[in-house]
Design a protein around this motif. Structure first.
Motif, PDB file in Angstrom:
ATOM      1  N   ASN A  66      -3.140 -12.003  -7.332  1.00  0.00           N
ATOM      2  CA  ASN A  66      -1.743 -11.935  -6.898  1.00  0.00           C
ATOM      3  C   ASN A  66      -0.801 -12.423  -7.998  1.00  0.00           C
ATOM      4  O   ASN A  66       0.276 -11.855  -8.201  1.00  0.00           O
ATOM      5  N   TYR A  69      -0.584  -9.777 -10.588  1.00  0.00           N
ATOM      6  CA  TYR A  69       0.238  -8.665 -10.104  1.00  0.00           C
ATOM      7  C   TYR A  69       1.724  -9.005 -10.172  1.00  0.00           C
ATOM      8  O   TYR A  69       2.539  -8.175 -10.599  1.00  0.00           O
ATOM      9  N   ARG A  91      -1.302  -2.624  -6.117  1.00  0.00           N
ATOM     10  CA  ARG A  91      -0.203  -2.316  -5.209  1.00  0.00           C
ATOM     11  C   ARG A  91      -0.669  -1.390  -4.087  1.00  0.00           C
ATOM     12  O   ARG A  91      -0.358  -1.617  -2.910  1.00  0.00           O
ATOM     13  N   THR A  94      -3.000  -3.344  -1.732  1.00  0.00           N
ATOM     14  CA  THR A  94      -2.266  -4.229  -0.823  1.00  0.00           C
ATOM     15  C   THR A  94      -1.594  -3.432   0.293  1.00  0.00           C
ATOM     16  O   THR A  94      -1.589  -3.856   1.459  1.00  0.00           O
ATOM     17  N   LYS A  95      -1.029  -2.289  -0.053  1.00  0.00           N
ATOM     18  CA  LYS A  95      -0.341  -1.470   0.942  1.00  0.00           C
ATOM     19  C   LYS A  95      -1.322  -0.905   1.970  1.00  0.00           C
ATOM     20  O   LYS A  95      -1.075  -0.965   3.182  1.00  0.00           O
ATOM     21  N   ARG A  97      -4.373  -1.962   2.635  1.00  0.00           N
ATOM     22  CA  ARG A  97      -5.117  -3.014   3.328  1.00  0.00           C
ATOM     23  C   ARG A  97      -4.350  -3.522   4.538  1.00  0.00           C
ATOM     24  O   ARG A  97      -4.947  -3.972   5.521  1.00  0.00           O
TER      25      ARG A  97
END
Length: 225
Positions: A66, A69, A91, A94-95, A97
């Motif tokens: 994180n 990122y 990115r 994360t979206k 997930r």
């Protein structure tokens, strides 16, 4: 007649036929452009290699993903190709997930597709203008040869008006024709050497990017468990 003075390079160029002069001018322009792209590509590849090594040290030092990122998104103008590949993959991860009822395999596949798209853009960017160097290296000798052939034809046509052909009358026309071939080789040889060198360096970077995508995908897959 002073043959050595008549055979100076500048004299030959200035007194060449219009077609041969046009060929020389075109080859000189192409050579200048190829050297411009050679120096530009050298800095581009060098910067890409250094940025890749810097990011790999940070990534494999065990830092938080994180944090990496956030650093990538806040310093996009300073990030390298591998860091942008990482950013796009994380990115997307994360979206996806955060979406409910989505299979873990689909999350990883989505991240891989995002990284693959960014990878292609980055490699295309690094690879830009290499095709021009390849064209210069392959075509310039033939263009120079055309100028040489034309110059020799022009020289022999001039001999038809001379009662007795001697070395003094033949040499300038032949020499000015050969200058075109010399300029063609001068343009082609550096372009070929640079193309082969840069192609090798870019292939090595591409391999490192692909290896990183596979290893990063495995890390993301472990996080889904």
């Amino acid at each position: 007649m002073n043959v050595s003075q008549d055979l100076s390079i500048l004299h030959l160029i200035l007194n060449a036929s219009a077609v041969v002069q046009a060929v020389m001018l075109m080859l000189a322009s192409v050579s200048f452009m190829s050297w411009y792209y050679i120096f530009r590509k050298w800095f581009t590849v060098k910067e890409a290699r250094e940025q890749t090594e810097f990011f790999e040290r940070d990534f494999w030092s065990g830092g938080d993903l994180n944090a990496l990122y956030q650093n990538a998104t806040s310093n996009r103008h300073e990030t390298g190709s591998m860091e942008r590949i990482f950013e796009s993959g994380f990115r997307e991860f994360t979206k996806l997930r955060g979406q409910k009822n989505l299979d873990p395999k689909d999350v990883i596949d989505g991240s891989r597709r995002a990284m693959r798209a960014t990878y292609q853009r980055e490699v295309d960017q690094i690879d830009s203008h290499l095709a021009f160097l390849a064209s210069v290296g392959s075509v310039s000798p033939y263009v120079g040869l055309f100028g040489t052939v034309w110059g020799i034809m022009h020289a022999f046509r001039g001999l038809s008006n001379v009662g007795q052909a001697t070395l003094s009358t033949v040499a300038p026309g032949i020499a000015e024709a050969l200058v075109a071939t010399a300029i063609g080789l001068f343009a082609a040889i550096p372009a070929v050497v640079a193309y082969n060198r840069f192609s090798h360096e870019i292939d090595r970077l591409s391999t490192r990017f692909e290896s990183f995508m596979e290893e990063f995908s495995n890390i993301l897959q472990r996080q889904m468990r």
